[in-house]
Design a protein around this motif. Sequence first.
Motif, PDB file in Angstrom:
ATOM      1  N   ASP A  93       0.853  -1.186   0.000  1.00  0.00           N
ATOM      2  CA  ASP A  93       0.000   0.000   0.000  1.00  0.00           C
ATOM      3  C   ASP A  93       0.889   1.235   0.000  1.00  0.00           C
ATOM      4  O   ASP A  93       1.783   1.364   0.832  1.00  0.00           O
ATOM      5  CB  ASP A  93      -0.897  -0.027   1.239  1.00  0.00           C
ATOM      6  CG  ASP A  93      -1.915   1.105   1.255  1.00  0.00           C
ATOM      7  OD1 ASP A  93      -1.855   1.976   0.381  1.00  0.00           O
ATOM      8  OD2 ASP A  93      -2.773   1.081   2.147  1.00  0.00           O
ATOM      9  N   PRO A  94       0.672   2.188  -0.941  1.00  0.00           N
ATOM     10  CA  PRO A  94       1.534   3.370  -1.000  1.00  0.00           C
ATOM     11  C   PRO A  94       1.431   4.267   0.230  1.00  0.00           C
ATOM     12  O   PRO A  94       2.368   5.002   0.539  1.00  0.00           O
ATOM     13  CB  PRO A  94       1.072   4.107  -2.251  1.00  0.00           C
ATOM     14  CG  PRO A  94      -0.159   3.455  -2.712  1.00  0.00           C
ATOM     15  CD  PRO A  94      -0.314   2.161  -1.997  1.00  0.00           C
ATOM     16  N   THR A  95       0.327   4.214   0.957  1.00  0.00           N
ATOM     17  CA  THR A  95       0.173   5.073   2.134  1.00  0.00           C
ATOM     18  C   THR A  95       0.629   4.406   3.424  1.00  0.00           C
ATOM     19  O   THR A  95       0.848   5.083   4.417  1.00  0.00           O
ATOM     20  CB  THR A  95      -1.302   5.503   2.295  1.00  0.00           C
ATOM     21  OG1 THR A  95      -2.111   4.335   2.462  1.00  0.00           O
ATOM     22  CG2 THR A  95      -1.762   6.296   1.089  1.00  0.00           C
ATOM     23  N   ASN A  96       0.779   3.075   3.418  1.00  0.00           N
ATOM     24  CA  ASN A  96       1.194   2.357   4.617  1.00  0.00           C
ATOM     25  C   ASN A  96       2.011   1.144   4.181  1.00  0.00           C
ATOM     26  O   ASN A  96       1.470   0.168   3.668  1.00  0.00           O
ATOM     27  CB  ASN A  96      -0.041   1.924   5.424  1.00  0.00           C
ATOM     28  CG  ASN A  96       0.320   1.302   6.751  1.00  0.00           C
ATOM     29  OD1 ASN A  96       1.475   0.998   7.016  1.00  0.00           O
ATOM     30  ND2 ASN A  96      -0.688   1.103   7.571  1.00  0.00           N
ATOM     31  N   ALA A  97       3.317   1.186   4.422  1.00  0.00           N
ATOM     32  CA  ALA A  97       4.221   0.137   3.953  1.00  0.00           C
ATOM     33  C   ALA A  97       3.967  -1.208   4.634  1.00  0.00           C
ATOM     34  O   ALA A  97       4.411  -2.237   4.148  1.00  0.00           O
ATOM     35  CB  ALA A  97       5.673   0.569   4.167  1.00  0.00           C
ATOM     36  N   LYS A  98       3.257  -1.227   5.755  1.00  0.00           N
ATOM     37  CA  LYS A  98       2.994  -2.483   6.468  1.00  0.00           C
ATOM     38  C   LYS A  98       1.825  -3.267   5.852  1.00  0.00           C
ATOM     39  O   LYS A  98       1.659  -4.440   6.157  1.00  0.00           O
ATOM     40  CB  LYS A  98       2.672  -2.197   7.937  1.00  0.00           C
ATOM     41  CG  LYS A  98       3.851  -1.624   8.700  1.00  0.00           C
ATOM     42  CD  LYS A  98       3.475  -1.375  10.137  1.00  0.00           C
ATOM     43  CE  LYS A  98       4.653  -0.749  10.880  1.00  0.00           C
ATOM     44  NZ  LYS A  98       4.318  -0.468  12.271  1.00  0.00           N
ATOM     45  N   LEU A  99       1.026  -2.632   5.034  1.00  0.00           N
ATOM     46  CA  LEU A  99      -0.144  -3.284   4.446  1.00  0.00           C
ATOM     47  C   LEU A  99       0.087  -3.624   2.983  1.00  0.00           C
ATOM     48  O   LEU A  99       0.803  -2.920   2.272  1.00  0.00           O
ATOM     49  CB  LEU A  99      -1.370  -2.374   4.548  1.00  0.00           C
ATOM     50  CG  LEU A  99      -1.868  -2.018   5.943  1.00  0.00           C
ATOM     51  CD1 LEU A  99      -3.048  -1.060   5.857  1.00  0.00           C
ATOM     52  CD2 LEU A  99      -2.273  -3.267   6.703  1.00  0.00           C
ATOM     53  N   LYS A 100      -0.550  -4.698   2.553  1.00  0.00           N
ATOM     54  CA  LYS A 100      -0.542  -5.063   1.135  1.00  0.00           C
ATOM     55  C   LYS A 100      -1.980  -5.027   0.647  1.00  0.00           C
ATOM     56  O   LYS A 100      -2.901  -5.378   1.379  1.00  0.00           O
ATOM     57  CB  LYS A 100       0.053  -6.447   0.921  1.00  0.00           C
ATOM     58  CG  LYS A 100       1.537  -6.492   1.101  1.00  0.00           C
ATOM     59  CD  LYS A 100       2.084  -7.810   0.640  1.00  0.00           C
ATOM     60  CE  LYS A 100       3.600  -7.759   0.657  1.00  0.00           C
ATOM     61  NZ  LYS A 100       4.184  -8.919   0.004  1.00  0.00           N
ATOM     62  N   GLN A 101      -2.151  -4.605  -0.595  1.00  0.00           N
ATOM     63  CA  GLN A 101      -3.489  -4.534  -1.170  1.00  0.00           C
ATOM     64  C   GLN A 101      -3.438  -4.944  -2.634  1.00  0.00           C
ATOM     65  O   GLN A 101      -2.388  -4.921  -3.261  1.00  0.00           O
ATOM     66  CB  GLN A 101      -4.076  -3.127  -1.049  1.00  0.00           C
ATOM     67  CG  GLN A 101      -3.395  -2.082  -1.901  1.00  0.00           C
ATOM     68  CD  GLN A 101      -4.005  -0.703  -1.720  1.00  0.00           C
ATOM     69  OE1 GLN A 101      -4.711  -0.468  -0.758  1.00  0.00           O
ATOM     70  NE2 GLN A 101      -3.720   0.183  -2.647  1.00  0.00           N
ATOM     71  N   VAL A 102      -4.600  -5.313  -3.154  1.00  0.00           N
ATOM     72  CA  VAL A 102      -4.738  -5.638  -4.569  1.00  0.00           C
ATOM     73  C   VAL A 102      -5.776  -4.687  -5.164  1.00  0.00           C
ATOM     74  O   VAL A 102      -6.794  -4.388  -4.540  1.00  0.00           O
ATOM     75  CB  VAL A 102      -5.134  -7.121  -4.783  1.00  0.00           C
ATOM     76  CG1 VAL A 102      -6.472  -7.433  -4.160  1.00  0.00           C
ATOM     77  CG2 VAL A 102      -5.138  -7.471  -6.262  1.00  0.00           C
TER      78      VAL A 102
END
Length: 136
Positions: A93-102
């Motif tokens: 996620d560009p706003t939070n490096a700890k999260l992944k999104q699709v």
Amino acid sequence: MRARRHRAEGTREKGAAAVEFALIVPILLALVLGIVEFGHIYNAQLVITNAAREAARTMAVTGDPGTALTAAQSVAPGFALTVSPQPLACVTDPTNAKLKQVTATVTSNVPLIAGTWLNPAGTISISGVGVMRCEG
């Protein structure tokens, strides 16, 4: 003589009503066709957006791009869908490096009910976007 004069005036009024009707009918038919066409396109937008959301959700849960594409097509069986990016993948996620999104973008060319009367191509391109946070 008066009876004839009265009858002639009634005939003129009937003719005027026919002319007015002939002038108004195309406008009313175009209005009704526009309302039906808007409803058709709005429904297609909802279906395609749901297909994008389902593709993103399935990809986020299973991690399998093929299953995600099948899930998107099952939501919109009457549409020829194009899913991008290919292949679908969970990214940071560009706003939070700890999260992944699709993120899944689904596009389809929808034929218009009016054909080429409103649009020379006879189709309109509709797209929907679905974003989901990946598991794990």
